[in-house]
Design a protein around this motif. Structure first.
Motif, short mmCIF file in Angstrom:
data_model
loop_
_atom_site.label_atom_id
_atom_site.label_comp_id
_atom_site.label_asym_id
_atom_site.label_seq_id
_atom_site.Cartn_x
_atom_site.Cartn_y
_atom_site.Cartn_z
N MET A 1 0.85 -1.19 0.00
CA MET A 1 0.00 0.00 0.00
C MET A 1 0.88 1.24 0.00
O MET A 1 1.80 1.35 0.80
N ASP A 2 0.61 2.19 -0.93
CA ASP A 2 1.44 3.38 -1.02
C ASP A 2 1.02 4.43 0.01
O ASP A 2 0.00 4.28 0.70
N ALA A 3 1.82 5.49 0.11
CA ALA A 3 1.59 6.51 1.13
C ALA A 3 0.27 7.24 0.95
O ALA A 3 -0.43 7.53 1.92
N ALA A 4 -0.10 7.52 -0.31
CA ALA A 4 -1.33 8.27 -0.57
C ALA A 4 -2.56 7.46 -0.13
O ALA A 4 -3.48 7.98 0.51
N THR A 5 -2.56 6.17 -0.48
CA THR A 5 -3.69 5.31 -0.09
C THR A 5 -3.78 5.17 1.42
O THR A 5 -4.86 5.23 2.02
N LEU A 6 -2.60 5.01 2.06
CA LEU A 6 -2.58 4.86 3.51
C LEU A 6 -3.05 6.14 4.20
O LEU A 6 -3.79 6.09 5.19
N THR A 7 -2.65 7.28 3.67
CA THR A 7 -3.08 8.57 4.25
C THR A 7 -4.60 8.72 4.17
O THR A 7 -5.25 9.17 5.13
N THR A 8 -5.17 8.30 3.04
CA THR A 8 -6.63 8.37 2.88
C THR A 8 -7.33 7.47 3.89
O THR A 8 -8.32 7.86 4.52
N LEU A 9 -6.80 6.26 4.08
CA LEU A 9 -7.38 5.34 5.05
C LEU A 9 -7.29 5.88 6.48
O LEU A 9 -8.21 5.71 7.28
N VAL A 10 -6.17 6.53 6.79
CA VAL A 10 -6.01 7.11 8.13
C VAL A 10 -7.05 8.20 8.37
O VAL A 10 -7.62 8.30 9.46
N LYS A 11 -7.29 9.02 7.35
CA LYS A 11 -8.31 10.07 7.49
C LYS A 11 -9.69 9.45 7.71
O LYS A 11 -10.48 9.93 8.54
N GLU A 12 -9.98 8.38 6.95
CA GLU A 12 -11.27 7.70 7.12
C GLU A 12 -11.37 7.10 8.53
O GLU A 12 -12.43 7.12 9.16
N LEU A 13 -10.25 6.56 9.02
CA LEU A 13 -10.22 5.98 10.35
C LEU A 13 -10.51 7.03 11.42
O LEU A 13 -11.31 6.82 12.33
N ASN A 14 -9.86 8.20 11.30
CA ASN A 14 -10.06 9.28 12.27
C ASN A 14 -11.51 9.77 12.25
O ASN A 14 -12.10 10.05 13.30
N THR A 15 -12.05 9.89 11.03
CA THR A 15 -13.44 10.36 10.91
C THR A 15 -14.40 9.36 11.53
O THR A 15 -15.32 9.73 12.29
N ALA A 16 -14.21 8.08 11.20
CA ALA A 16 -15.10 7.04 11.74
C ALA A 16 -15.00 6.96 13.26
O ALA A 16 -16.01 6.80 13.95
N ASN A 17 -13.81 7.11 13.78
CA ASN A 17 -13.63 7.08 15.23
C ASN A 17 -14.28 8.28 15.89
O ASN A 17 -14.90 8.17 16.96
N GLY A 18 -14.14 9.46 15.27
CA GLY A 18 -14.76 10.67 15.82
C GLY A 18 -16.27 10.60 15.83
O GLY A 18 -16.92 11.16 16.71
N GLU A 19 -16.85 9.88 14.85
CA GLU A 19 -18.30 9.76 14.76
C GLU A 19 -18.82 8.55 15.54
O GLU A 19 -20.02 8.29 15.54
N GLY A 20 -17.90 7.81 16.17
CA GLY A 20 -18.32 6.67 16.99
C GLY A 20 -18.77 5.47 16.19
O GLY A 20 -19.52 4.62 16.71
N LYS A 21 -18.30 5.32 14.94
CA LYS A 21 -18.68 4.18 14.09
C LYS A 21 -17.72 3.02 14.36
O LYS A 21 -16.72 2.85 13.67
N THR A 22 -18.05 2.24 15.36
CA THR A 22 -17.16 1.17 15.80
C THR A 22 -16.89 0.14 14.71
O THR A 22 -15.75 -0.27 14.48
N ASP A 23 -17.94 -0.30 14.00
CA ASP A 23 -17.77 -1.32 12.96
C ASP A 23 -16.86 -0.82 11.85
O ASP A 23 -16.03 -1.58 11.33
N GLU A 24 -17.03 0.45 11.48
CA GLU A 24 -16.19 1.01 10.41
C GLU A 24 -14.74 1.10 10.86
O GLU A 24 -13.81 0.82 10.09
N VAL A 25 -14.51 1.49 12.12
CA VAL A 25 -13.15 1.57 12.65
C VAL A 25 -12.50 0.20 12.63
O VAL A 25 -11.35 0.03 12.21
N VAL A 26 -13.22 -0.82 13.07
CA VAL A 26 -12.68 -2.19 13.08
C VAL A 26 -12.37 -2.66 11.67
O VAL A 26 -11.34 -3.30 11.42
N ARG A 27 -13.26 -2.35 10.73
CA ARG A 27 -13.03 -2.76 9.33
C ARG A 27 -11.74 -2.15 8.78
O ARG A 27 -10.92 -2.83 8.15
N ILE A 28 -11.55 -0.84 9.04
CA ILE A 28 -10.35 -0.16 8.53
C ILE A 28 -9.09 -0.70 9.20
O ILE A 28 -8.05 -0.91 8.57
N LEU A 29 -9.18 -0.95 10.51
CA LEU A 29 -8.02 -1.50 11.22
C LEU A 29 -7.61 -2.86 10.67
O LEU A 29 -6.42 -3.15 10.50
N LYS A 30 -8.60 -3.71 10.38
CA LYS A 30 -8.29 -5.02 9.81
C LYS A 30 -7.65 -4.89 8.43
O LYS A 30 -6.73 -5.64 8.08
#
Length: 355
Positions: free
Chosen positions: A1-30
């Motif tokens: 996975m390249d840096a750009a893709t990983l950066t996008t995933l990290v942003k999605e992870l932070n957003t999902a965590n901030g909104e309390g979307k537990t399932d989405e956070v777990v999916r991204i972490l996996k």
């Protein structure tokens, strides 16, 4: 996975965590766990290490457990990668040294092992140094014939501590050796500068503490280091010069760094090189290892560059009824809609949002 893709995933992870979307956070972490091949540059540029490191303290057990597992896995892989690079660098240096030895031995102009010895002639009268000079290792002799003293330090293992007496309890000093009154800086105009003279004594004391070398050799090294440090600071004895001499003194006398003193006394490191070394270059191996560990840990402990959160008592937590909260706002809908406010209770880590 390249840096750009990983950066996008990290942003999605932070957003999902901030909104309390537990399932989405777990999916991204996996997804991160299975698809990311970690490296220091990749984790720093994407802030992935910091983002996942923060999730280790999540109140949701599935998130915290997965985050801890990822951090441990990434840290282990980075450490293994570092060790592999060191092993590869060592193999390359050994191969280079062997090639240079073969070339030197096959040349009609190559000097004999005794002539190629990097030990200065001034040290011939010291028993320990003479012993080292009379039996130089083939690797050191061949490499010196091609590249000189610096090549020996780079391509061969550190020399045995032949000038160091580790059992010594009382440090040697210029005063105990009876040379403190006669030690003078090498001044071309013949005038004596008390500041420079004092610095020569300091360097002598730093080198002599646990050394078995003769006074003459230690004086030569101390005077040379001070002279090159004076030159490196534009022939001034101002603040830059004094700071440089303090740094040299403290690093050279470090009890955990006998190998550096040994190589300076033996002449493997020139006085000019010593005078221009940074504190990182002079650090002992244990300090270097500690610095590397701290740098690795900081990948996961540093504060991420993200949304600025402010502390306030304007909100009341519905779980613990405390008014100790932090919050930040983000535009999550269209521009004509109000911003969404994300609130976190600093007492129980409860999170909620409203707009």
């Amino acid at each position: 996975m390249d840096a750009a893709t990983l950066t996008t995933l990290v942003k999605e992870l932070n957003t999902a965590n901030g909104e309390g979307k537990t399932d989405e956070v777990v999916r991204i972490l996996k997804k991160l766990k299975t698809e990311v091949e970690p490296s220091e540059d990749l984790l720093r540029s994407s802030k992935a290490g910091v983002a996942i490191g923060k999730l280790r303290s999540s109140t949701t057990s599935s998130i915290s457990a997965l985050a801890k597992e990822i951090v441990k896995s990434w840290r282990d892989k980075i450490e293994e990668s570092k060790k592999k690079r060191k092993r590869d660098d060592g193999d390359v240096k050994k191969e280079d040294g062997a090639a240079k030895r073969v070339k030197a031995e096959g040349s009609s102009t190559a000097p004999s092992p005794s002539a190629a010895s990097p030990i200065p002639s001034a040290s011939a009268s010291t028993p320990d140094i003479t012993k080292t000079e009379s039996k130089p290792s083939p690797s050191a002799a061949g490499t010196t014939a091609v590249s000189g003293k610096e090549a020996v330090r780079e391509s061969s293992p550190r020399q045995p501590l032949s000038t160091i007496d580790a059992s010594r309890t009382t440090p040697r000093t210029a005063k105990s050796d009876g040379v403190d009154k006669s030690l003078r800086a090498d001044n071309t105009d013949g005038a004596h500068d008390p500041v420079r003279d004092k610095c020569v004594v300091m360097i002598y004391d730093a080198l002599a503490g646990d050394s078995t070398a003769q006074n003459k050799i230690l004086i030569e090294r101390a005077v040379g280091i001070e002279m090159d440090a004076h030159k490196a600071t534009n022939y001034s004895t101002g603040n830059d010069y004094r700071a440089k001499m303090r740094s040299l003194f403290l690093n050279l006398k470090d009890k955990g760094n006998p190998a550096l003193r040994n190589e300076i006394v033996l002449g493997y490191i020139t006085t000019e090189k010593v005078a221009n070394m940074s504190k990182e270059e002079m650090a002992s191996e244990s300090v270097r290892a500690l610095n590397e560990k701290i740098a690795s840990d900081n990948l996961f402990k540093a504060k991420a560059v993200g949304e600025t959160q402010a502390e306030t008592d304007a909100f009341k937590c519905g779980r613990c009824q405390q008014r100790k909260c932090t919050y930040y706002q983000m535009q999550t809908r269209s521009a004509d809609e109000p911003m969404t406010t994300f609130v976190t209770c600093t007492n129980c880590n409860n999170r909620w949002k409203f707009s």
